[in-house]
Design a protein around this motif. Structure first.
Motif, PDB file in Angstrom:
ATOM      1  N   THR A  77       0.816  -1.220   0.000  1.00 15.87           N
ATOM      2  CA  THR A  77       0.000   0.000   0.000  1.00 15.87           C
ATOM      3  C   THR A  77       0.850   1.271   0.000  1.00 15.87           C
ATOM      4  O   THR A  77       0.310   2.363  -0.140  1.00 15.87           O
ATOM      5  CB  THR A  77      -0.944   0.042   1.216  1.00 15.87           C
ATOM      6  N   ILE A  78       2.163   1.119   0.123  1.00 18.09           N
ATOM      7  CA  ILE A  78       3.047   2.289   0.149  1.00 18.09           C
ATOM      8  C   ILE A  78       3.337   2.716  -1.284  1.00 18.09           C
ATOM      9  O   ILE A  78       3.904   1.963  -2.074  1.00 18.09           O
ATOM     10  CB  ILE A  78       4.365   1.985   0.892  1.00 18.09           C
ATOM     11  N   VAL A  79       2.925   3.941  -1.612  1.00 22.58           N
ATOM     12  CA  VAL A  79       3.114   4.482  -2.952  1.00 22.58           C
ATOM     13  C   VAL A  79       4.417   5.268  -3.039  1.00 22.58           C
ATOM     14  O   VAL A  79       5.147   5.172  -4.014  1.00 22.58           O
ATOM     15  CB  VAL A  79       1.924   5.394  -3.339  1.00 22.58           C
ATOM     16  N   THR A  91       3.459   7.803   1.921  1.00 22.53           N
ATOM     17  CA  THR A  91       2.206   8.083   1.232  1.00 22.53           C
ATOM     18  C   THR A  91       1.613   6.742   0.831  1.00 22.53           C
ATOM     19  O   THR A  91       2.272   5.934   0.177  1.00 22.53           O
ATOM     20  CB  THR A  91       2.441   8.962  -0.013  1.00 22.53           C
ATOM     21  N   LEU A  92       0.372   6.528   1.224  1.00 21.92           N
ATOM     22  CA  LEU A  92      -0.281   5.246   0.988  1.00 21.92           C
ATOM     23  C   LEU A  92      -1.209   5.317  -0.220  1.00 21.92           C
ATOM     24  O   LEU A  92      -1.545   6.405  -0.694  1.00 21.92           O
ATOM     25  CB  LEU A  92      -1.056   4.823   2.237  1.00 21.92           C
ATOM     26  N   ASN A  94      -4.304   4.919  -0.513  1.00 23.25           N
ATOM     27  CA  ASN A  94      -5.582   5.591  -0.294  1.00 23.25           C
ATOM     28  C   ASN A  94      -5.410   7.101  -0.086  1.00 23.25           C
ATOM     29  O   ASN A  94      -6.270   7.763   0.485  1.00 23.25           O
ATOM     30  CB  ASN A  94      -6.337   4.962   0.875  1.00 23.25           C
ATOM     31  N   ASN A  95      -4.274   7.637  -0.527  1.00 20.08           N
ATOM     32  CA  ASN A  95      -3.938   9.070  -0.477  1.00 20.08           C
ATOM     33  C   ASN A  95      -3.819   9.630   0.935  1.00 20.08           C
ATOM     34  O   ASN A  95      -3.996  10.824   1.154  1.00 20.08           O
ATOM     35  CB  ASN A  95      -4.942   9.899  -1.285  1.00 20.08           C
ATOM     36  N   THR A  96      -3.518   8.780   1.902  1.00 19.95           N
ATOM     37  CA  THR A  96      -3.224   9.258   3.251  1.00 19.95           C
ATOM     38  C   THR A  96      -1.723   9.198   3.480  1.00 19.95           C
ATOM     39  O   THR A  96      -1.008   8.520   2.749  1.00 19.95           O
ATOM     40  CB  THR A  96      -3.939   8.410   4.323  1.00 19.95           C
ATOM     41  N   GLN A  97      -1.292   9.925   4.481  1.00 23.29           N
ATOM     42  CA  GLN A  97       0.126   9.917   4.829  1.00 23.29           C
ATOM     43  C   GLN A  97       0.301   9.458   6.264  1.00 23.29           C
ATOM     44  O   GLN A  97      -0.474   9.817   7.141  1.00 23.29           O
ATOM     45  CB  GLN A  97       0.737  11.306   4.667  1.00 23.29           C
ATOM     46  N   GLU A  98       1.331   8.689   6.476  1.00 21.93           N
ATOM     47  CA  GLU A  98       1.737   8.268   7.813  1.00 21.93           C
ATOM     48  C   GLU A  98       3.132   8.825   8.060  1.00 21.93           C
ATOM     49  O   GLU A  98       4.001   8.703   7.203  1.00 21.93           O
ATOM     50  CB  GLU A  98       1.773   6.744   7.928  1.00 21.93           C
ATOM     51  N   VAL A  99       3.324   9.435   9.205  1.00 20.56           N
ATOM     52  CA  VAL A  99       4.623   9.989   9.563  1.00 20.56           C
ATOM     53  C   VAL A  99       5.205   9.158  10.694  1.00 20.56           C
ATOM     54  O   VAL A  99       4.610   9.037  11.762  1.00 20.56           O
ATOM     55  CB  VAL A  99       4.493  11.465   9.990  1.00 20.56           C
ATOM     56  N   LEU A 100       6.363   8.570  10.436  1.00 18.87           N
ATOM     57  CA  LEU A 100       7.087   7.805  11.450  1.00 18.87           C
ATOM     58  C   LEU A 100       8.220   8.682  11.961  1.00 18.87           C
ATOM     59  O   LEU A 100       9.085   9.095  11.193  1.00 18.87           O
ATOM     60  CB  LEU A 100       7.636   6.514  10.856  1.00 18.87           C
ATOM     61  N   GLU A 101       8.204   8.975  13.265  1.00 16.97           N
ATOM     62  CA  GLU A 101       9.238   9.833  13.848  1.00 16.97           C
ATOM     63  C   GLU A 101      10.217   8.996  14.655  1.00 16.97           C
ATOM     64  O   GLU A 101       9.824   8.078  15.382  1.00 16.97           O
ATOM     65  CB  GLU A 101       8.603  10.887  14.748  1.00 16.97           C
TER      66      GLU A 101
END
Length: 119
Positions: A77-79, A91-92, A94-101
C-alpha cells in the motif's frame, strides 16, 4: 516534616509510573520480536518495526491493549516515501500519509534503507 512526607509520596508515584512504563515497553518489544519483526525502534511514544509483510506501529499507553494500540501498514500500500531528518513520511495508496518519527536521524536513515529492501 509534612514537606518531607509529601516529597517522598511524589517520589514513590514517579518511580511507580516509571516502572509501569518500562514494563509496557518491554511487553511491546517482546510482542514485536515474537512476530519476527526487525528494525525495532522506539521514539515519540511508539515502537516502529519492519515485519515480514507489513510495518507495525505500536503506541505506548498507560493501559496496554495490543489490539487497540497497534497500526499496520502493508508494504504493497506504500506508494511513496520521503525521508526528512528524523521523519519518514509514507504516502499510501488511499492518499493518506503516515509519519514515522525517530529519536535520531541515523535511526530514520537505517529504517528507510531496510524499508527500501522490503519494497
Amino acid at each position: 516534616m509534612i514537606f518531607i512526607v509529601l516529597i517522598l509520596f511524589i517520589a514513590v508515584i514517579v518511580i511507580g509510573l516509571n516502572i509501569h512504563d518500562s514494563n509496557n515497553l518491554e511487553k511491546i518489544r517482546s510482542f514485536l520480536e515474537a512476530n519476527k519483526c526487525t528494525q525495532i525502534y522506539y521514539g515519540y511514544g511508539s515502537y516502529k518495526a519492519l515485519c515480514q509483510e507489513k510495518i507495525q506501529i505500536v503506541e505506548n499507553s498507560f493501559t496496554l491493549n495490543m489490539a487497540q494500540n497497534q497500526k499496520e501498514i502493508k508494504y504493497d500500500t506504500i506508494v511513496n516515501k520521503e525521508l526528512k531528518k528524523q521523519k519518514l513520511i509514507l504516502t499510501l495508496s488511499n492518499n493518506t500519509q503516515e509519519v514515522l518519527e525517530f529519536k535520531h536521524e541515523k535511526e530514520a536513515f537505517e529504517y528507510d534503507k531496510k524499508l527500501q529492501e522490503k519494497l
